[in-house]
Design a protein around this motif. Structure first.
Motif, short mmCIF file in Angstrom:
data_model
loop_
_atom_site.label_atom_id
_atom_site.label_comp_id
_atom_site.label_asym_id
_atom_site.label_seq_id
_atom_site.Cartn_x
_atom_site.Cartn_y
_atom_site.Cartn_z
N PHE A 287 -14.33 -2.37 -0.21
CA PHE A 287 -15.23 -3.43 -0.65
C PHE A 287 -16.65 -2.90 -0.88
O PHE A 287 -17.02 -1.83 -0.40
N TYR B 169 -9.85 -11.39 10.17
CA TYR B 169 -10.87 -10.37 9.88
C TYR B 169 -11.89 -10.84 8.85
O TYR B 169 -13.06 -10.51 8.94
N PHE B 170 -11.43 -11.58 7.86
CA PHE B 170 -12.34 -12.07 6.81
C PHE B 170 -12.56 -13.56 7.04
O PHE B 170 -12.14 -14.42 6.26
N ILE C 60 -20.25 -7.26 4.14
CA ILE C 60 -19.46 -7.35 2.91
C ILE C 60 -20.23 -8.15 1.87
O ILE C 60 -20.75 -9.23 2.15
N SER D 130 -10.72 -3.38 3.64
CA SER D 130 -12.17 -3.59 3.72
C SER D 130 -12.96 -2.34 3.39
O SER D 130 -14.13 -2.43 2.99
N TYR E 15 -8.14 -4.46 7.48
CA TYR E 15 -9.10 -3.42 7.88
C TYR E 15 -9.14 -2.29 6.85
O TYR E 15 -10.21 -1.86 6.42
N TYR F 77 -20.61 -3.30 -0.10
CA TYR F 77 -21.42 -3.77 1.02
C TYR F 77 -22.89 -3.78 0.63
O TYR F 77 -23.33 -3.05 -0.26
#
Length: 219
Positions: free
Chosen positions: A51, A93-94, A70, A48, A45, A53
C-alpha cells in the motif's frame, strides 16, 4: 499481474493451513472459522506492504513521533457465504475500511456437474479511485471472482484491485490473468496441484462454506 504465494516461505501461516486441511481438526467448526480468520489477517498483513503510506505526526504522552499511516481508501468485499470468516480477518487489520458483500455461487444444471456462476445480491459503496480487496477462500476455476468483479464494476472503477484466497489452482490463477485487469494483484496462501473433473481443488480442503457454517440444501 502480480502473484504472491505466501506458503513458499515458512511461517505460522503453514501451521494454520495444515489445520484447515486436516479432516480431524476440521470437525471443530469454531476452530476452522478461527483459522480462516487468522489466514485472512496474515494475507492482510502481507498485502499491506504494497500500500501507499503518508507521513503523520502523532502526539504521545511524552512528546511527538513522526510515523506513517495507510493512504488508501480500502473496500473489502467478501463473497457469500464462504468468504465471511476470511473477510473478518481482513477487517480485523483494516478496521477503517468500507465493506461490500456479494453473493456468487455455483448453480448446477439438473443432473449434471456443469454449472454457471450466479450473482444474486450486491451491497457495495462507490468504488471510484478506491482500493478494492475481493476475498473468497477458494480460487478454483476463477469464475466466481470474475463474476463478482464484473458485478461490482457498476459501482465505479477502483484505483487498485487485490484478490485474496486461501487455496488456489494454477487453472484459476490463469483464468484471472486472462479476464481481470493486468494491474490486479493476487494474494494466495497456498497454490494446490489442480482441478478435478468436477472443478474442485485437489488436494484442497473440502467445501469451505459447509465447514465454516454447516451443510446446505442443494438447489
Amino acid at each position: 499481474m502480480e502473484i504472491h504465494h505466501l506458503a513458499q516461505n515458512n511461517s505460522v501461516l503453514k501451521h494454520f493451513l495444515a489445520e484447515l486441511r486436516n479432516v480431524n481438526i476440521q470437525q471443530d467448526r469454531m476452530r476452522f472459522r478461527k483459522n480462516m480468520e487468522r489466514v485472512g489477517e496474515l494475507l492482510a498483513y502481507e498485502m499491506s506492504k504494497s500500500f501507499h503510506y503518508k507521513e503523520i505526526n502523532v502526539e504521545t504522552p511524552l512528546g511527538s513521533k513522526q510515523t506513517h499511516e495507510i493512504d488508501e481508501e480500502l473496500v473489502i468485499c467478501g463473497i457469500f457465504r464462504a468468504g465471511l470468516a476470511l473477510h473478518q480477518g481482513f477487517l480485523n487489520y483494516f478496521d477503517n475500511a468500507d465493506n461490500a458483500f456479494i453473493s456468487a455461487y455455483r448453480k448446477h444444471h439438473k443432473n449434471s456437474d456443469a454449472f454457471e456462476i450466479e450473482v444474486e445480491y450486491l451491497a457495495c459503496p462507490a468504488l471510484e479511485n478506491k482500493t478494492l480487496i475481493l476475498v473468497d477462500p477458494m480460487l478454483a476455476t476463477g469464475r466466481s471472482f470474475e463474476a463478482a468483479y464484473k458485478a461490482i464494476e457498476q459501482t465505479g472503477s477502483p484505483k487498485n484491485i487485490h484478490i485474496a484466497a486461501v487455496v488456489a489452482t494454477p487453472e484459476g490463477i490463469e483464468h484471472l490473468e486472462e479476464t481481470l485487469r493486468p494491474d490486479t494483484k493476487i494474494w494466495i496462501a497456498d497454490i494446490d496441484e489442480r482441478l478435478d473433473e468436477k472443478d474442485y481443488i485437489v488436494p484442497g480442503l473440502g467445501d469451505a462454506g459447509d465447514l465454516l457454517y454447516g451443510s446446505k440444501l442443494q438447489h
